[in-house]
Motif scaffolding. Structure first.
Motif, PDB file in Angstrom:
ATOM      1  N   ALA A 140       0.853  -1.189   0.000  1.00  0.00           N
ATOM      2  CA  ALA A 140       0.000   0.000   0.000  1.00  0.00           C
ATOM      3  C   ALA A 140       0.889   1.239   0.000  1.00  0.00           C
ATOM      4  O   ALA A 140       1.995   1.234   0.557  1.00  0.00           O
ATOM      5  CB  ALA A 140      -0.912   0.008   1.227  1.00  0.00           C
ATOM      6  N   SER A 141       0.383   2.296  -0.625  1.00  0.00           N
ATOM      7  CA  SER A 141       1.124   3.556  -0.695  1.00  0.00           C
ATOM      8  C   SER A 141       1.500   4.021   0.715  1.00  0.00           C
ATOM      9  O   SER A 141       0.678   3.921   1.631  1.00  0.00           O
ATOM     10  CB  SER A 141       0.251   4.613  -1.372  1.00  0.00           C
ATOM     11  N   PRO A 142       2.747   4.452   0.908  1.00  0.00           N
ATOM     12  CA  PRO A 142       3.808   4.780  -0.064  1.00  0.00           C
ATOM     13  C   PRO A 142       4.746   3.623  -0.405  1.00  0.00           C
ATOM     14  O   PRO A 142       5.871   3.856  -0.848  1.00  0.00           O
ATOM     15  CB  PRO A 142       4.546   5.916   0.618  1.00  0.00           C
ATOM     16  N   TYR A 143       4.335   2.375  -0.197  1.00  0.00           N
ATOM     17  CA  TYR A 143       5.012   1.187  -0.712  1.00  0.00           C
ATOM     18  C   TYR A 143       6.392   0.937  -0.106  1.00  0.00           C
ATOM     19  O   TYR A 143       7.288   0.380  -0.760  1.00  0.00           O
ATOM     20  CB  TYR A 143       5.123   1.261  -2.246  1.00  0.00           C
ATOM     21  N   PHE A 144       6.572   1.274   1.155  1.00  0.00           N
ATOM     22  CA  PHE A 144       7.855   1.017   1.810  1.00  0.00           C
ATOM     23  C   PHE A 144       8.201  -0.471   1.817  1.00  0.00           C
ATOM     24  O   PHE A 144       9.381  -0.836   1.795  1.00  0.00           O
ATOM     25  CB  PHE A 144       7.832   1.535   3.259  1.00  0.00           C
ATOM     26  N   ASP A 145       7.173  -1.342   1.841  1.00  0.00           N
ATOM     27  CA  ASP A 145       7.420  -2.782   1.902  1.00  0.00           C
ATOM     28  C   ASP A 145       8.136  -3.314   0.668  1.00  0.00           C
ATOM     29  O   ASP A 145       8.638  -4.451   0.691  1.00  0.00           O
ATOM     30  CB  ASP A 145       6.099  -3.537   2.064  1.00  0.00           C
ATOM     31  N   LEU A 146       8.195  -2.531  -0.395  1.00  0.00           N
ATOM     32  CA  LEU A 146       8.843  -2.972  -1.628  1.00  0.00           C
ATOM     33  C   LEU A 146      10.263  -2.436  -1.789  1.00  0.00           C
ATOM     34  O   LEU A 146      10.963  -2.804  -2.731  1.00  0.00           O
ATOM     35  CB  LEU A 146       8.007  -2.547  -2.843  1.00  0.00           C
ATOM     36  N   ASP A 147      10.694  -1.573  -0.887  1.00  0.00           N
ATOM     37  CA  ASP A 147      11.984  -0.904  -1.072  1.00  0.00           C
ATOM     38  C   ASP A 147      13.136  -1.881  -1.241  1.00  0.00           C
ATOM     39  O   ASP A 147      13.986  -1.717  -2.132  1.00  0.00           O
ATOM     40  CB  ASP A 147      12.274   0.033   0.104  1.00  0.00           C
ATOM     41  N   GLU A 148      13.206  -2.901  -0.394  1.00  0.00           N
ATOM     42  CA  GLU A 148      14.337  -3.822  -0.453  1.00  0.00           C
ATOM     43  C   GLU A 148      14.326  -4.622  -1.756  1.00  0.00           C
ATOM     44  O   GLU A 148      15.383  -4.838  -2.375  1.00  0.00           O
ATOM     45  CB  GLU A 148      14.320  -4.777   0.746  1.00  0.00           C
ATOM     46  N   SER A 149      13.145  -5.045  -2.197  1.00  0.00           N
ATOM     47  CA  SER A 149      13.063  -5.776  -3.467  1.00  0.00           C
ATOM     48  C   SER A 149      13.459  -4.886  -4.637  1.00  0.00           C
ATOM     49  O   SER A 149      14.136  -5.328  -5.574  1.00  0.00           O
ATOM     50  CB  SER A 149      11.641  -6.317  -3.676  1.00  0.00           C
ATOM     51  N   ILE A 150      13.041  -3.627  -4.589  1.00  0.00           N
ATOM     52  CA  ILE A 150      13.426  -2.690  -5.652  1.00  0.00           C
ATOM     53  C   ILE A 150      14.938  -2.546  -5.696  1.00  0.00           C
ATOM     54  O   ILE A 150      15.558  -2.593  -6.771  1.00  0.00           O
ATOM     55  CB  ILE A 150      12.746  -1.323  -5.441  1.00  0.00           C
ATOM     56  N   ARG A 151      15.564  -2.399  -4.537  1.00  0.00           N
ATOM     57  CA  ARG A 151      17.030  -2.251  -4.497  1.00  0.00           C
ATOM     58  C   ARG A 151      17.721  -3.483  -5.102  1.00  0.00           C
ATOM     59  O   ARG A 151      18.684  -3.361  -5.882  1.00  0.00           O
ATOM     60  CB  ARG A 151      17.495  -2.037  -3.056  1.00  0.00           C
ATOM     61  N   LYS A 152      17.246  -4.672  -4.740  1.00  0.00           N
ATOM     62  CA  LYS A 152      17.857  -5.898  -5.251  1.00  0.00           C
ATOM     63  C   LYS A 152      17.708  -6.002  -6.762  1.00  0.00           C
ATOM     64  O   LYS A 152      18.649  -6.359  -7.485  1.00  0.00           O
ATOM     65  CB  LYS A 152      17.228  -7.117  -4.568  1.00  0.00           C
ATOM     66  N   ILE A 153      16.531  -5.655  -7.255  1.00  0.00           N
ATOM     67  CA  ILE A 153      16.268  -5.774  -8.689  1.00  0.00           C
ATOM     68  C   ILE A 153      17.043  -4.721  -9.475  1.00  0.00           C
ATOM     69  O   ILE A 153      17.557  -4.995 -10.570  1.00  0.00           O
ATOM     70  CB  ILE A 153      14.754  -5.708  -8.949  1.00  0.00           C
ATOM     71  N   THR A 156       2.998   6.756  -8.285  1.00  0.00           N
ATOM     72  CA  THR A 156       3.602   5.740  -9.149  1.00  0.00           C
ATOM     73  C   THR A 156       5.116   5.929  -9.273  1.00  0.00           C
ATOM     74  O   THR A 156       5.808   5.018  -9.713  1.00  0.00           O
ATOM     75  CB  THR A 156       2.961   5.752 -10.548  1.00  0.00           C
ATOM     76  N   CYS A 157       5.586   7.103  -8.895  1.00  0.00           N
ATOM     77  CA  CYS A 157       7.033   7.392  -8.926  1.00  0.00           C
ATOM     78  C   CYS A 157       7.661   7.342  -7.544  1.00  0.00           C
ATOM     79  O   CYS A 157       8.889   7.257  -7.413  1.00  0.00           O
ATOM     80  CB  CYS A 157       7.275   8.784  -9.514  1.00  0.00           C
ATOM     81  N   GLU A 158       6.844   7.415  -6.506  1.00  0.00           N
ATOM     82  CA  GLU A 158       7.329   7.638  -5.149  1.00  0.00           C
ATOM     83  C   GLU A 158       8.415   6.660  -4.697  1.00  0.00           C
ATOM     84  O   GLU A 158       9.450   7.085  -4.165  1.00  0.00           O
ATOM     85  CB  GLU A 158       6.146   7.608  -4.181  1.00  0.00           C
ATOM     86  N   PRO A 159       8.250   5.330  -4.907  1.00  0.00           N
ATOM     87  CA  PRO A 159       9.317   4.438  -4.435  1.00  0.00           C
ATOM     88  C   PRO A 159      10.648   4.686  -5.121  1.00  0.00           C
ATOM     89  O   PRO A 159      11.706   4.557  -4.497  1.00  0.00           O
ATOM     90  CB  PRO A 159       8.768   3.044  -4.772  1.00  0.00           C
ATOM     91  N   LEU A 160      10.612   5.066  -6.391  1.00  0.00           N
ATOM     92  CA  LEU A 160      11.854   5.287  -7.127  1.00  0.00           C
ATOM     93  C   LEU A 160      12.528   6.583  -6.707  1.00  0.00           C
ATOM     94  O   LEU A 160      13.760   6.654  -6.626  1.00  0.00           O
ATOM     95  CB  LEU A 160      11.581   5.279  -8.629  1.00  0.00           C
ATOM     96  N   VAL A 161      11.727   7.595  -6.447  1.00  0.00           N
ATOM     97  CA  VAL A 161      12.285   8.850  -5.938  1.00  0.00           C
ATOM     98  C   VAL A 161      13.007   8.592  -4.620  1.00  0.00           C
ATOM     99  O   VAL A 161      14.076   9.156  -4.351  1.00  0.00           O
ATOM    100  CB  VAL A 161      11.167   9.892  -5.754  1.00  0.00           C
ATOM    101  N   ARG A 162      12.466   7.682  -3.829  1.00  0.00           N
ATOM    102  CA  ARG A 162      13.012   7.395  -2.507  1.00  0.00           C
ATOM    103  C   ARG A 162      14.243   6.483  -2.574  1.00  0.00           C
ATOM    104  O   ARG A 162      15.193   6.645  -1.818  1.00  0.00           O
ATOM    105  CB  ARG A 162      11.915   6.715  -1.671  1.00  0.00           C
ATOM    106  N   VAL A 163      14.242   5.517  -3.476  1.00  0.00           N
ATOM    107  CA  VAL A 163      15.229   4.436  -3.449  1.00  0.00           C
ATOM    108  C   VAL A 163      16.402   4.668  -4.403  1.00  0.00           C
ATOM    109  O   VAL A 163      17.540   4.304  -4.078  1.00  0.00           O
ATOM    110  CB  VAL A 163      14.530   3.090  -3.781  1.00  0.00           C
ATOM    111  N   LEU A 164      16.151   5.259  -5.550  1.00  0.00           N
ATOM    112  CA  LEU A 164      17.174   5.318  -6.590  1.00  0.00           C
ATOM    113  C   LEU A 164      18.111   6.511  -6.433  1.00  0.00           C
ATOM    114  O   LEU A 164      17.713   7.585  -5.973  1.00  0.00           O
ATOM    115  CB  LEU A 164      16.523   5.399  -7.970  1.00  0.00           C
ATOM    116  N   SER A 165      19.342   6.326  -6.873  1.00  0.00           N
ATOM    117  CA  SER A 165      20.282   7.434  -6.979  1.00  0.00           C
ATOM    118  C   SER A 165      19.908   8.296  -8.186  1.00  0.00           C
ATOM    119  O   SER A 165      19.092   7.890  -9.026  1.00  0.00           O
ATOM    120  CB  SER A 165      21.702   6.905  -7.161  1.00  0.00           C
TER     121      SER A 165
END
Length: 220
Positions: A151-164, A194-203
């Motif tokens: 669920a937004s803001p999708y913090f539960d996906l951060d680690e998977s996003i980093r790995k991928i 739809t951009c929020e996790p990437l704004v948070r996780v990506l360099s």
């Protein structure tokens, strides 16, 4: 702008192709095809901007496992055109997809974070298949967070996003997943979400890759 054929339309791509035609070369498309589509039709689609074919193994109206014979029929022709195969699939499907692409090396694009949802164990076999696909040159579309048990803001996906992002460096694109068919019209997610996790996780360099360099390569 990249337009992807909605599953509810089946292999009737007329609306998408009309939109590409109206765009006069500015847009790209991903279609759903019957295995007996002829080469003349494929060439016409390519001229309009189609660059991929979609298989949906998740939706009840998708072209799912019973139609995977289509992959074998289409793969050599797609490779000749320089197209890719976009998969909307579950984690359990990834070993099969990896085997298909090992035998028929047409590029794979894995929709919606490759289905790696928030409840997936870190030792799930899907991670091994995903590493195999990365080695085969596959791409991952960073999209559809709400389809991944988060669920937004999708913090539960951060680690998977980093790995991928580490696995698929240089082979990543973002997608809005508009028009958000899982939601009622009055409850649509905001575009920013739809951009929020990437704004948070990506360099900053990774953001440039996902939003600029990756799409320019995949959808040429």
């Amino acid at each position: 702008l990249v337009l992807v054929q909605p599953s509810v339309y089946g292999s009737d791509n007329s609306v998408l192709l009309d939109a590409l035609r109206a765009g006069q070369g500015r847009h790209r498309g991903v279609v759903v095809l019957a295995p007996d589509v002829d080469d003349t039709a494929l060439a016409a689609m390519h001229t309009l901007g189609v660059r991929g074919v979609r298989f949906n193994l998740v939706s009840p109206v998708g072209n799912g496992p019973d139609n995977l014979i289509s992959f074998h029929a289409l793969a050599p022709r797609l490779r000749a055109l320089g197209w890719h195969v976009q998969w909307y699939a579950r984690p359990d499907d990834l070993p099969t997809i990896a085997a298909l692409h090992a035998a028929s090396p047409v590029p794979a694009v894995l929709d919606h974070l490759a289905g790696m949802h928030a409840g997936l164990p870190p030792d799930h076999v899907a991670w091994q298949a995903l590493a195999q696909l990365a080695g085969q040159g596959a791409w991952v579309k960073l999209s559809g967070w709400y389809r991944l048990r988060a669920a937004s803001p999708y913090f539960d996906l951060d680690e998977s996003i980093r790995k991928i992002v580490l696995l698929f460096e240089g082979h990543l694109v973002w997608g809005s997943d508009w028009p958000h068919t899982s939601f009622a019209p009055e409850a649509m997610p905001s575009y920013a979400s739809t951009c929020e996790p990437l704004v948070r996780v990506l360099s900053e360099a990774q953001k440039k890759q996902v939003w600029e360099l990756g799409p320019a390569t995949l959808y040429t």
